[in-house]
Design a protein around this motif. Structure first.
Motif, PDB file in Angstrom:
ATOM      1  N   GLN A 276      40.370  26.734  35.115  1.00 52.77           N
ATOM      2  CA  GLN A 276      39.068  27.322  34.799  1.00 52.77           C
ATOM      3  C   GLN A 276      38.815  28.618  35.575  1.00 52.77           C
ATOM      4  OE1 GLN A 276      36.436  24.108  35.767  1.00 52.77           O
ATOM      5  NE2 GLN A 276      36.840  22.998  33.861  1.00 52.77           N
ATOM      6  N   VAL A 277      39.758  28.991  36.422  1.00 50.55           N
ATOM      7  CA  VAL A 277      39.609  30.197  37.236  1.00 50.55           C
ATOM      8  C   VAL A 277      40.490  31.299  36.670  1.00 50.55           C
ATOM      9  CG1 VAL A 277      39.911  31.204  39.526  1.00 50.55           C
ATOM     10  CG2 VAL A 277      39.087  28.854  39.298  1.00 50.55           C
ATOM     11  N   GLN A 278      39.885  32.457  36.460  1.00 51.37           N
ATOM     12  CA  GLN A 278      40.638  33.592  35.954  1.00 51.37           C
ATOM     13  C   GLN A 278      40.338  34.820  36.806  1.00 51.37           C
ATOM     14  OE1 GLN A 278      39.779  34.296  31.823  1.00 51.37           O
ATOM     15  NE2 GLN A 278      40.641  32.338  31.139  1.00 51.37           N
ATOM     16  N   ILE A 279      41.302  35.723  36.846  1.00 48.25           N
ATOM     17  CA  ILE A 279      41.074  37.027  37.464  1.00 48.25           C
ATOM     18  C   ILE A 279      40.996  38.037  36.329  1.00 48.25           C
ATOM     19  CG2 ILE A 279      41.953  38.779  39.042  1.00 48.25           C
ATOM     20  CD1 ILE A 279      43.347  36.532  40.567  1.00 48.25           C
ATOM     21  N   ALA A 280      39.779  38.472  36.076  1.00 50.21           N
ATOM     22  CA  ALA A 280      39.536  39.360  34.936  1.00 50.21           C
ATOM     23  C   ALA A 280      39.712  40.815  35.343  1.00 50.21           C
ATOM     24  CB  ALA A 280      38.129  39.138  34.395  1.00 50.21           C
ATOM     25  N   THR A 281      40.196  41.609  34.393  1.00 44.66           N
ATOM     26  CA  THR A 281      40.304  43.052  34.604  1.00 44.66           C
ATOM     27  C   THR A 281      39.058  43.727  34.071  1.00 44.66           C
ATOM     28  OG1 THR A 281      42.719  43.014  34.398  1.00 44.66           O
ATOM     29  CG2 THR A 281      41.621  45.133  34.056  1.00 44.66           C
TER      30      THR A 281
ATOM     31  N   ALA B  74      34.044  35.986  47.147  1.00 43.37           N
ATOM     32  CA  ALA B  74      32.969  36.668  46.414  1.00 43.37           C
ATOM     33  C   ALA B  74      33.225  36.574  44.908  1.00 43.37           C
ATOM     34  CB  ALA B  74      32.862  38.124  46.844  1.00 43.37           C
ATOM     35  N   PRO B  75      33.101  35.356  44.336  1.00 43.42           N
ATOM     36  CA  PRO B  75      33.313  35.207  42.892  1.00 43.42           C
ATOM     37  C   PRO B  75      32.383  36.128  42.100  1.00 43.42           C
ATOM     38  CG  PRO B  75      33.174  33.062  43.964  1.00 43.42           C
ATOM     39  CD  PRO B  75      32.773  34.092  44.986  1.00 43.42           C
ATOM     40  N   GLU B  76      32.906  36.679  41.032  1.00 42.76           N
ATOM     41  CA  GLU B  76      32.193  37.584  40.122  1.00 42.76           C
ATOM     42  C   GLU B  76      31.996  38.991  40.683  1.00 42.76           C
ATOM     43  OE1 GLU B  76      31.889  36.771  37.123  1.00 42.76           O
ATOM     44  OE2 GLU B  76      32.082  34.603  37.224  1.00 42.76           O
ATOM     45  N   GLN B  77      32.365  39.215  41.923  1.00 43.56           N
ATOM     46  CA  GLN B  77      32.265  40.576  42.471  1.00 43.56           C
ATOM     47  C   GLN B  77      33.484  41.382  42.048  1.00 43.56           C
ATOM     48  OE1 GLN B  77      31.244  40.975  46.640  1.00 43.56           O
ATOM     49  NE2 GLN B  77      32.495  42.809  46.852  1.00 43.56           N
ATOM     50  N   ILE B  78      33.270  42.617  41.652  1.00 41.71           N
ATOM     51  CA  ILE B  78      34.375  43.484  41.237  1.00 41.71           C
ATOM     52  C   ILE B  78      34.963  44.181  42.455  1.00 41.71           C
ATOM     53  CG2 ILE B  78      35.035  45.491  39.858  1.00 41.71           C
ATOM     54  CD1 ILE B  78      32.758  44.776  37.935  1.00 41.71           C
ATOM     55  N   PHE B  79      36.290  44.091  42.569  1.00 42.27           N
ATOM     56  CA  PHE B  79      37.009  44.781  43.649  1.00 42.27           C
ATOM     57  C   PHE B  79      37.921  45.832  43.035  1.00 42.27           C
ATOM     58  CE2 PHE B  79      35.997  40.650  45.453  1.00 42.27           C
ATOM     59  CZ  PHE B  79      35.577  40.965  46.740  1.00 42.27           C
ATOM     60  N   SER B  80      37.764  47.063  43.471  1.00 44.44           N
ATOM     61  CA  SER B  80      38.647  48.121  42.986  1.00 44.44           C
ATOM     62  C   SER B  80      40.032  47.943  43.588  1.00 44.44           C
ATOM     63  CB  SER B  80      38.093  49.495  43.370  1.00 44.44           C
ATOM     64  OG  SER B  80      38.133  49.657  44.783  1.00 44.44           O
ATOM     65  N   LYS B  81      41.014  48.573  42.972  1.00 43.61           N
ATOM     66  CA  LYS B  81      42.376  48.502  43.507  1.00 43.61           C
ATOM     67  C   LYS B  81      42.433  49.105  44.910  1.00 43.61           C
ATOM     68  CE  LYS B  81      44.934  48.615  39.125  1.00 43.61           C
ATOM     69  NZ  LYS B  81      45.914  49.375  38.315  1.00 43.61           N
ATOM     70  N   SER B  82      41.732  50.208  45.111  1.00 46.53           N
ATOM     71  CA  SER B  82      41.775  50.844  46.424  1.00 46.53           C
ATOM     72  C   SER B  82      41.147  49.938  47.484  1.00 46.53           C
ATOM     73  CB  SER B  82      41.054  52.197  46.385  1.00 46.53           C
ATOM     74  OG  SER B  82      39.685  52.041  46.045  1.00 46.53           O
TER      75      SER B  82
ATOM     76  N   LEU C  86      44.963  37.714  49.166  1.00 40.66           N
ATOM     77  CA  LEU C  86      44.282  38.273  48.001  1.00 40.66           C
ATOM     78  C   LEU C  86      43.346  37.235  47.382  1.00 40.66           C
ATOM     79  CD1 LEU C  86      43.843  40.549  45.987  1.00 40.66           C
ATOM     80  CD2 LEU C  86      45.863  39.756  44.739  1.00 40.66           C
ATOM     81  N   PHE C  87      43.813  35.997  47.275  1.00 39.97           N
ATOM     82  CA  PHE C  87      42.945  34.968  46.702  1.00 39.97           C
ATOM     83  C   PHE C  87      41.736  34.715  47.610  1.00 39.97           C
ATOM     84  CE2 PHE C  87      41.493  30.791  45.343  1.00 39.97           C
ATOM     85  CZ  PHE C  87      41.512  30.960  43.962  1.00 39.97           C
ATOM     86  N   GLU C  88      41.928  34.812  48.924  1.00 43.71           N
ATOM     87  CA  GLU C  88      40.799  34.674  49.845  1.00 43.71           C
ATOM     88  C   GLU C  88      39.723  35.716  49.559  1.00 43.71           C
ATOM     89  OE1 GLU C  88      42.294  32.821  54.086  1.00 43.71           O
ATOM     90  OE2 GLU C  88      42.624  34.953  53.723  1.00 43.71           O
ATOM     91  N   VAL C  89      40.154  36.943  49.279  1.00 47.41           N
ATOM     92  CA  VAL C  89      39.197  38.005  48.979  1.00 47.41           C
ATOM     93  C   VAL C  89      38.394  37.653  47.731  1.00 47.41           C
ATOM     94  CG1 VAL C  89      38.943  40.425  48.291  1.00 47.41           C
ATOM     95  CG2 VAL C  89      40.577  39.801  50.080  1.00 47.41           C
ATOM     96  N   PHE C  90      39.095  37.265  46.669  1.00 49.28           N
ATOM     97  CA  PHE C  90      38.411  36.925  45.424  1.00 49.28           C
ATOM     98  C   PHE C  90      37.520  35.691  45.581  1.00 49.28           C
ATOM     99  CE2 PHE C  90      42.081  39.152  43.200  1.00 49.28           C
ATOM    100  CZ  PHE C  90      41.311  40.220  42.768  1.00 49.28           C
ATOM    101  N   ALA C  91      38.051  34.664  46.227  1.00 47.20           N
ATOM    102  CA  ALA C  91      37.307  33.407  46.363  1.00 47.20           C
ATOM    103  C   ALA C  91      36.082  33.568  47.256  1.00 47.20           C
ATOM    104  CB  ALA C  91      38.218  32.317  46.937  1.00 47.20           C
TER     105      ALA C  91
END
Length: 221
Positions: free
Chosen positions: A205-210, A164-172, A157-162
């Motif tokens: 300094q890294v957050q996962i925003a909703t 593409a920083p700032e890209q929004i990923f839906s739950k699906s 999951l962190f690989e997905v976020f890292a």
């Protein structure tokens, strides 16, 4: 990472599936080109592992169509052919790499990592995001000198976020990236893994925003 394995040899396919799944990857397995096309019609993949000789056709034809459609998903060809001309042929058709059967599974994993790094524009397994140092090979985050070991799905999951920083990923979309079609899971599972990552990242300094109604994104503060 989510892989598509296109291989009709049951013993080899099961061995590859077991090895990659143990490493925390999501792997869908197709033993024909028709089944592979069905999978690709409804999902996206980080990497395709492609056999050449399949019951309903030649993997090289699949590869040629794949590139003709401007699909940039990287492809590693699994081939029993050791002639230089055969290897050059699949590379010229658009394969990102090849590995000759029989192969060592550690080599296959290393080649997968190398192709994915090139695809992501990086040459190493290390990535720095703010004050967080991420080692995708070791599966660790380092924050203020403290090393945190991620569990398999936390890592993926962190690989997905890292990636593409700032890209929004839906739950699906995240469910699609973290679980195979054989696994029955709800989108609530994503909330659990996001919560775990947030605890690991607390104070950094890294957050996962909703993004309400949209999903999640990795952001730097």
């Amino acid at each position: 990472m989510r892989y598509l394995l296109i291989e009709d040899n049951p013993s080899l396919a099961n061995a590859v599936l077991g090895r990659l799944t143990m490493a925390g990857h999501v792997v869908d397995h197709a033993d024909t080109l028709e089944q592979a096309a069905d999978y690709m019609a409804v999902g996206s993949y980080d990497l395709i592992l492609l056999d050449i000789m399949l019951p309903d056709g030649d993997g090289r034809d699949f590869l040629e169509r794949h590139r003709a459609a401007s699909d940039a998903t990287p492809v590693i060809v699994l081939t029993a052919r050791s002639e230089v001309s055969d290897r050059v042929g699949v590379l010229d058709l658009g394969a990102d790499d090849y590995i000759t059967k029989p192969f060592d599974f550690s080599e296959l994993e290393a080649r997968c990592r190398a192709v994915l790094r090139r695809q992501g524009g990086t040459a190493r397994n290390l990535q720095t995001l703010g004050d967080v140092r991420f080692d995708s090979l070791a599966g660790t985050l380092e924050i203020d000198g403290k090393v945190i070991h991620l569990r398999n799905r936390e890592l993926r999951l962190f690989e997905v976020f890292a990636g593409a920083p700032e890209q929004i990923f839906s739950k699906s979309k995240l469910v699609d990236r973290l679980f195979s079609y054989d696994e029955e899971v709800s989108e609530n599972a994503i909330e659990v893994y996001v919560g775990r990552l947030r605890r690991h990242l607390r104070g950094s300094q890294v957050q996962i925003a909703t993004e309400r109604g949209l999903g999640y994104r990795l952001t730097l503060t």
